[in-house]
Enzyme design. Sequence first.
Site, PDB file in Angstrom:
ATOM      1  N   TYR A   1      -1.374  -7.730  16.841  1.00  0.00           N
ATOM      2  CA  TYR A   1      -1.682  -6.861  15.699  1.00  0.00           C
ATOM      3  C   TYR A   1      -2.932  -6.029  16.004  1.00  0.00           C
ATOM      4  O   TYR A   1      -2.955  -4.805  15.801  1.00  0.00           O
ATOM      5  CB  TYR A   1      -1.880  -7.729  14.457  1.00  0.00           C
TER       6      TYR A   1
ATOM      7  N   ILE B   1       0.839  -1.209   0.000  1.00  0.00           N
ATOM      8  CA  ILE B   1       0.000   0.000   0.000  1.00  0.00           C
ATOM      9  C   ILE B   1       0.876   1.261   0.000  1.00  0.00           C
ATOM     10  O   ILE B   1       0.544   2.267  -0.638  1.00  0.00           O
ATOM     11  CB  ILE B   1      -0.937   0.007   1.235  1.00  0.00           C
TER      12      ILE B   1
ATOM     13  N   LYS C   1      -3.136  -1.984  16.315  1.00  0.00           N
ATOM     14  CA  LYS C   1      -3.937  -1.233  15.337  1.00  0.00           C
ATOM     15  C   LYS C   1      -5.052  -0.445  16.028  1.00  0.00           C
ATOM     16  O   LYS C   1      -5.422   0.645  15.572  1.00  0.00           O
ATOM     17  CB  LYS C   1      -4.479  -2.175  14.263  1.00  0.00           C
TER      18      LYS C   1
ATOM     19  N   THR D   1      -1.396  -7.579  -0.876  1.00  0.00           N
ATOM     20  CA  THR D   1      -0.007  -7.103  -0.737  1.00  0.00           C
ATOM     21  C   THR D   1       0.834  -8.264  -0.211  1.00  0.00           C
ATOM     22  O   THR D   1       0.292  -9.289   0.216  1.00  0.00           O
ATOM     23  CB  THR D   1       0.102  -5.945   0.282  1.00  0.00           C
TER      24      THR D   1
ATOM     25  N   ASP E   1      14.317   3.150  10.196  1.00  0.00           N
ATOM     26  CA  ASP E   1      13.748   2.107  11.049  1.00  0.00           C
ATOM     27  C   ASP E   1      12.832   2.817  12.034  1.00  0.00           C
ATOM     28  O   ASP E   1      13.302   3.529  12.932  1.00  0.00           O
ATOM     29  CB  ASP E   1      14.866   1.353  11.780  1.00  0.00           C
TER      30      ASP E   1
HETATM   31  N1  LIG Z   1      -2.436  -5.878   3.377  1.00  0.00           N
HETATM   32  C1  LIG Z   1      -3.486  -5.863   4.177  1.00  0.00           C
HETATM   33  O1  LIG Z   1      -4.397  -6.683   4.061  1.00  0.00           O
HETATM   34  C2  LIG Z   1      -3.598  -4.789   5.240  1.00  0.00           C
HETATM   35  C3  LIG Z   1      -4.830  -4.684   5.907  1.00  0.00           C
HETATM   36  C4  LIG Z   1      -4.968  -3.719   6.901  1.00  0.00           C
HETATM   37  C5  LIG Z   1      -3.912  -2.892   7.235  1.00  0.00           C
HETATM   38  N2  LIG Z   1      -2.720  -3.031   6.578  1.00  0.00           N
HETATM   39  C6  LIG Z   1      -1.637  -2.145   6.988  1.00  0.00           C
HETATM   40  O2  LIG Z   1      -1.163  -1.398   5.881  1.00  0.00           O
HETATM   41  C7  LIG Z   1       0.214  -1.059   6.096  1.00  0.00           C
HETATM   42  C8  LIG Z   1       1.005  -1.438   4.868  1.00  0.00           C
HETATM   43  O3  LIG Z   1       0.955  -2.866   4.764  1.00  0.00           O
HETATM   44  P1  LIG Z   1       1.110  -3.658   3.377  1.00  0.00           P
HETATM   45  O4  LIG Z   1      -0.020  -4.597   3.289  1.00  0.00           O
HETATM   46  O5  LIG Z   1       1.384  -2.727   2.270  1.00  0.00           O
HETATM   47  O6  LIG Z   1       2.370  -4.554   3.777  1.00  0.00           O
HETATM   48  P2  LIG Z   1       3.842  -4.629   3.187  1.00  0.00           P
HETATM   49  O7  LIG Z   1       4.509  -5.682   3.983  1.00  0.00           O
HETATM   50  O8  LIG Z   1       3.792  -4.749   1.713  1.00  0.00           O
HETATM   51  O9  LIG Z   1       4.459  -3.175   3.543  1.00  0.00           O
HETATM   52  C9  LIG Z   1       4.859  -2.812   4.835  1.00  0.00           C
HETATM   53  C10 LIG Z   1       6.121  -1.975   4.710  1.00  0.00           C
HETATM   54  O10 LIG Z   1       6.538  -1.572   6.028  1.00  0.00           O
HETATM   55  C11 LIG Z   1       7.946  -1.628   6.049  1.00  0.00           C
HETATM   56  N3  LIG Z   1       8.461  -1.744   7.419  1.00  0.00           N
HETATM   57  C12 LIG Z   1       8.347  -2.793   8.262  1.00  0.00           C
HETATM   58  N4  LIG Z   1       9.014  -2.562   9.397  1.00  0.00           N
HETATM   59  C13 LIG Z   1       9.562  -1.325   9.278  1.00  0.00           C
HETATM   60  C14 LIG Z   1      10.375  -0.528  10.121  1.00  0.00           C
HETATM   61  N5  LIG Z   1      10.781  -0.968  11.336  1.00  0.00           N
HETATM   62  N6  LIG Z   1      10.748   0.689   9.693  1.00  0.00           N
HETATM   63  C15 LIG Z   1      10.379   1.141   8.470  1.00  0.00           C
HETATM   64  N7  LIG Z   1       9.632   0.420   7.616  1.00  0.00           N
HETATM   65  C16 LIG Z   1       9.222  -0.799   8.016  1.00  0.00           C
HETATM   66  C17 LIG Z   1       8.271  -2.871   5.238  1.00  0.00           C
HETATM   67  O11 LIG Z   1       9.634  -2.909   4.824  1.00  0.00           O
HETATM   68  C18 LIG Z   1       7.286  -2.766   4.095  1.00  0.00           C
HETATM   69  O12 LIG Z   1       7.824  -2.088   2.986  1.00  0.00           O
HETATM   70  C19 LIG Z   1       0.648  -1.796   7.367  1.00  0.00           C
HETATM   71  O13 LIG Z   1       0.633  -0.917   8.463  1.00  0.00           O
HETATM   72  C20 LIG Z   1      -0.422  -2.859   7.532  1.00  0.00           C
HETATM   73  O14 LIG Z   1      -0.577  -3.273   8.874  1.00  0.00           O
HETATM   74  C21 LIG Z   1      -2.543  -3.955   5.596  1.00  0.00           C
END
Ligand SMILES: NC(=O)c1ccc[n+]([C@@H]2O[C@H](COP(=O)([O-])OP(=O)(O)OC[C@H]3O[C@@H](n4cnc5c(N)ncnc54)[C@H](O)[C@@H]3O)[C@@H](O)[C@H]2O)c1
Length: 258
Positions: free
Chosen positions: A160, A16, A164, A195, A64
């Site tokens: 989680y 995302i 959240k 994703t 980070d």
């Molecule tokens: N994919 C889903 O179904 C979904 C649903 C609800 C919420 N979300 C939330 O959306 C957000 C993005 O998730 P996504 O699905 O794109 O996942 P993703 O794993 O593709 O992206 C998450 C990103 O966060 C980065 N990250 C992790 N730890 C980190 C740190 N310590 N410092 C800096 N960057 C860090 C990762 O390297 C990665 O690029 C997250 O917060 C996730 O919880 C996702």
Amino acid sequence: MDFPGVALVVGAASGIGKATALQYAADGCQRVAIADIQALPLQEVQAEIEKDYPAVKVKALQVDVTSYPSVQAMIDAVVEQFGRIDYCANLAGIIGFGDTVNLPLSTFDNVYEVNLRGIFYCCKAEIAQMLQQSPLTSQGAICNVSSQAGLMGNGNLPAYVATKHGVVGLSKSDGAKYASRGIRVNALCPGSIETPMLGHLPSGEEGKRREAERIQEIAMGRVGLPGEMANCIMFLTSGRSSFVTATTLAAHGGIRNQ
Ligand SMILES: NC(=O)c1ccc[n+]([C@@H]2O[C@H](COP(=O)([O-])OP(=O)(O)OC[C@H]3O[C@@H](n4cnc5c(N)ncnc54)[C@H](O)[C@@H]3O)[C@@H](O)[C@H]2O)c1
């Protein structure tokens, strides 16, 4: 949509966050900062934006979010390069499966450190910067990415879910506190989005069973796309949502039997 000024996307190397960085460029933001713990994929996102939107200036930063000095260094580097920060999307996040009895303590700590403490660190440094700036169309807008899990429980995801929910509370609190200073803060609560994070389901029959259960719960009968979440973030950080703050936008395709 119009985005004068500077956008910062934290967690932009994947999913995302990557879609959000590309969408800021597509929607006319001329200065886009992207940050993530993963340096190489982040460089690929930078290259993709520069190729597709040659007029857009991109700054890529390794960060980070579990380290406040790292987060502050990210903010300082964006301000040094671009002079200000107007729109922030905070997406860095990880998932950790396991019910409370079986969840390792270290997993809880890791999920908490990234998903809640990390978002708090980002907000702390971003809002402090926004307060110092002379406003463009607004003083600033922040979208923290929570989850559907920030609005309801899930017995297999207690860490989680707890973090959240925390992101929702933080966003409501900061949104209320800084509204009078012209800064808006909201939380986006996505449902299941296609994703790499969705791929972290267990493999084999157990994973298939959980995937089928997940689709079964979605009224639209499908998972969402990263670009659909990026559009929500564009709304929540643009002037189109000028009277929206300290609240949540749930984007989950409808939950059956809610
Ligand atoms: N994919 C889903 O179904 C979904 C649903 C609800 C919420 N979300 C939330 O959306 C957000 C993005 O998730 P996504 O699905 O794109 O996942 P993703 O794993 O593709 O992206 C998450 C990103 O966060 C980065 N990250 C992790 N730890 C980190 C740190 N310590 N410092 C800096 N960057 C860090 C990762 O390297 C990665 O690029 C997250 O917060 C996730 O919880 C996702």
